[in-house]
Design a protein around this motif. Structure first.
Motif, PDB file in Angstrom:
ATOM      1  N   SER A 284     -16.445  -8.445  51.880  1.00  0.00           N
ATOM      2  CA  SER A 284     -15.160  -9.043  51.541  1.00  0.00           C
ATOM      3  C   SER A 284     -14.976  -9.033  50.033  1.00  0.00           C
ATOM      4  N   VAL A 285     -13.787  -8.633  49.586  1.00  0.00           N
ATOM      5  CA  VAL A 285     -13.507  -8.516  48.154  1.00  0.00           C
ATOM      6  C   VAL A 285     -12.365  -9.452  47.769  1.00  0.00           C
ATOM      7  N   VAL A 286     -12.597 -10.252  46.729  1.00  0.00           N
ATOM      8  CA  VAL A 286     -11.570 -11.126  46.178  1.00  0.00           C
ATOM      9  C   VAL A 286     -10.835 -10.357  45.088  1.00  0.00           C
ATOM     10  N   VAL A 287      -9.534 -10.142  45.289  1.00  0.00           N
ATOM     11  CA  VAL A 287      -8.711  -9.407  44.333  1.00  0.00           C
ATOM     12  C   VAL A 287      -7.677 -10.324  43.693  1.00  0.00           C
ATOM     13  N   GLY A 288      -7.148 -11.277  44.467  1.00  0.00           N
ATOM     14  CA  GLY A 288      -6.119 -12.184  43.978  1.00  0.00           C
ATOM     15  C   GLY A 288      -6.652 -13.165  42.951  1.00  0.00           C
ATOM     16  N   TYR A 289      -5.796 -13.551  42.015  1.00  0.00           N
ATOM     17  CA  TYR A 289      -6.175 -14.463  40.926  1.00  0.00           C
ATOM     18  C   TYR A 289      -5.890 -15.917  41.292  1.00  0.00           C
ATOM     19  N   THR A 290      -6.863 -16.795  41.031  1.00  0.00           N
ATOM     20  CA  THR A 290      -6.649 -18.226  41.160  1.00  0.00           C
ATOM     21  C   THR A 290      -7.659 -18.966  40.301  1.00  0.00           C
ATOM     22  N   GLN A 291      -7.258 -20.131  39.796  1.00  0.00           N
ATOM     23  CA  GLN A 291      -8.194 -20.990  39.089  1.00  0.00           C
ATOM     24  C   GLN A 291      -8.507 -22.244  39.901  1.00  0.00           C
ATOM     25  N   GLU A 292      -8.058 -22.266  41.138  1.00  0.00           N
ATOM     26  CA  GLU A 292      -8.315 -23.416  41.994  1.00  0.00           C
ATOM     27  C   GLU A 292      -9.774 -23.423  42.455  1.00  0.00           C
ATOM     28  N   ASP A 293     -10.314 -24.623  42.635  1.00  0.00           N
ATOM     29  CA  ASP A 293     -11.669 -24.769  43.158  1.00  0.00           C
ATOM     30  C   ASP A 293     -11.670 -24.492  44.655  1.00  0.00           C
ATOM     31  N   MET A 294     -12.790 -23.996  45.147  1.00  0.00           N
ATOM     32  CA  MET A 294     -12.955 -23.797  46.580  1.00  0.00           C
ATOM     33  C   MET A 294     -14.432 -23.909  46.906  1.00  0.00           C
TER      34      MET A 294
END
Length: 371
Positions: A284-294
């Motif tokens: 699985s690849v993360v491409v989208g940008y976010t600064q939210e915690d998870m």
């Protein structure tokens, strides 16, 4: 050129502060210093990263600033020591620099560089104020100045109002599938979450890499016909199902997809994309940008899945972007299909509204007659 060595006065869309409309102003663009290149921007596209800045979501960016980083243009002049481009060259500026000498540049699987930076001290001014250059670019301007390690010469045959898209979004999604996920196994099954320009490019990359089944995931059913153009075989709308979307995908694929790409930057979707992968060898690849915690439970990784991130599609810009331009010219890569709107610079806020409302894929701002 007659302007070489002189300050150029031109138009630019200035962001004076977060959550404010851009204002087209007359600005001054200083001549390039050593190892800098001044570019006449011919065409530039609007990317979601620009919107993140306008919403105040990129805390490293200060105002006033000139946004824009997905562009193409013509070299107007160069500073001393510049050897990779010359006046008159068609070029694409690169937000991912490539010095060619640091540990990251020398690693075959890295496209980072120690000289990457979010902003540079200004070569642009307006009304007596310095304008910060977003990631060293600022292409919402008729002229800009960039480092010589962040600009690459391309084919003279390239239409700048199309290949400008390779400066970020299309390269990001396409390369995430090919370079980062490495969708190379014959008959692979892929899932792409989010069908903006980056997601559509990821679908195109999965298709080019030889995937047999490509499942496009989005809540906008109107995107299905569009995504088929890029190679999707299935469309899944989470709103049509009562169970979590990763469970739907696992059932559809007898255990999970081989590869998934999240192209939105939503923490819940990032987890869903990961959990939609098949155990043991799913990627699985993360491409989208976010600064939210998870959060995700470490035990999830014991199943053998791989979780990766991707910036600019893993491409080393100096080496790869001219090749992608050539692929487009030889009709091996789609670009025209991504351009939903073309507008002049003074309608930049209309372009922002179109992207915010989900009514555009890519809007190209043309600064001058297409070349």
């Amino acid at each position: 050129m007659a302007t070489s060595g002189k300050v150029i006065r031109c138009r630019a869309a200035v962001a004076w502060g977060p959550n404010q409309p851009l204002v087209v102003e007359e600005i001054e663009v200083a001549p390039p210093m050593a190892h800098e290149v001044r570019i006449k921007i011919v065409a530039t596209a609007l990317c979601h990263s620009d919107l993140h800045v306008l919403k105040g979501e990129m805390l490293t960016v200060t105002f006033p600033t000139v946004l824009g980083h997905e562009a193409a243009g013509i070299v107007e002049s160069v500073g001393s020591g510049v050897t990779n481009v010359k006046p008159g060259d068609k070029v694409i500026p690169l937000f991912m620099r490539q010095c060619g000498e640091c540990r990251f540049c020398l690693h075959p699987e890295s496209n980072f560089c120690v000289k990457n930076r979010h902003e540079v001290l200004p070569r642009l001014t307006c009304k007596g104020q310095n304008l910060m250059q977003f990631i060293g670019m600022s292409t919402f301007s008729e002229y800009t100045v960039v480092d010589d390690i962040s600009v690459v010469k391309i084919s003279d045959a390239a239409p700048l109002n199309r290949v400008c898209l390779l400066g970020c979004g299309i390269s990001t999604g396409y390369g995430a599938a090919i370079n980062t996920a490495k969708v190379v196994r014959p008959g692979s099954t892929c899932a792409v979450f989010g069908l903006g320009a980056v997601g559509l490019a990821a679908v195109m990359g999965c298709k080019a890499a030889g995937a047999t089944r490509i499942i496009a995931v989005d809540i906008n059913k109107d995107k299905f016909e569009k995504v088929k153009v890029f190679g999707a075989t299935d469309f899944v709308n989470p709103k049509d199902h009562s169970k979590p979307i990763h469970e739907v995908l696992v059932e559809m694929t007898e255990g999970g997809v081989d590869f998934s790409l999240e192209c939105v930057g939503n923490p819940e979707l990032i987890k869903s994309a990961f959990e939609s992968c098949v155990r043991s060898f799913g990627v699985s690849v993360v491409v989208g940008y976010t600064q939210e915690d998870m959060s995700i439970k470490p035990v999830t990784f014991l199943t053998g899945r791989t979780w990766k991130g991707s910036v600019f599609g893993g491409y080393k810009g100096m080496e790869s972007i001219p090749k992608l331009v050539d692929e487009y010219l030889s009709k091996k890569l789609k670009l025209d299909e991504f351009v939903s709107h073309t507008l002049p610079l003074d309608r930049v806020n209309e372009a922002i509204d179109l992207l915010t409302q989900g009514k555009s894929i890519r809007t190209v701002l043309e600064m001058s007659t297409p070349q």
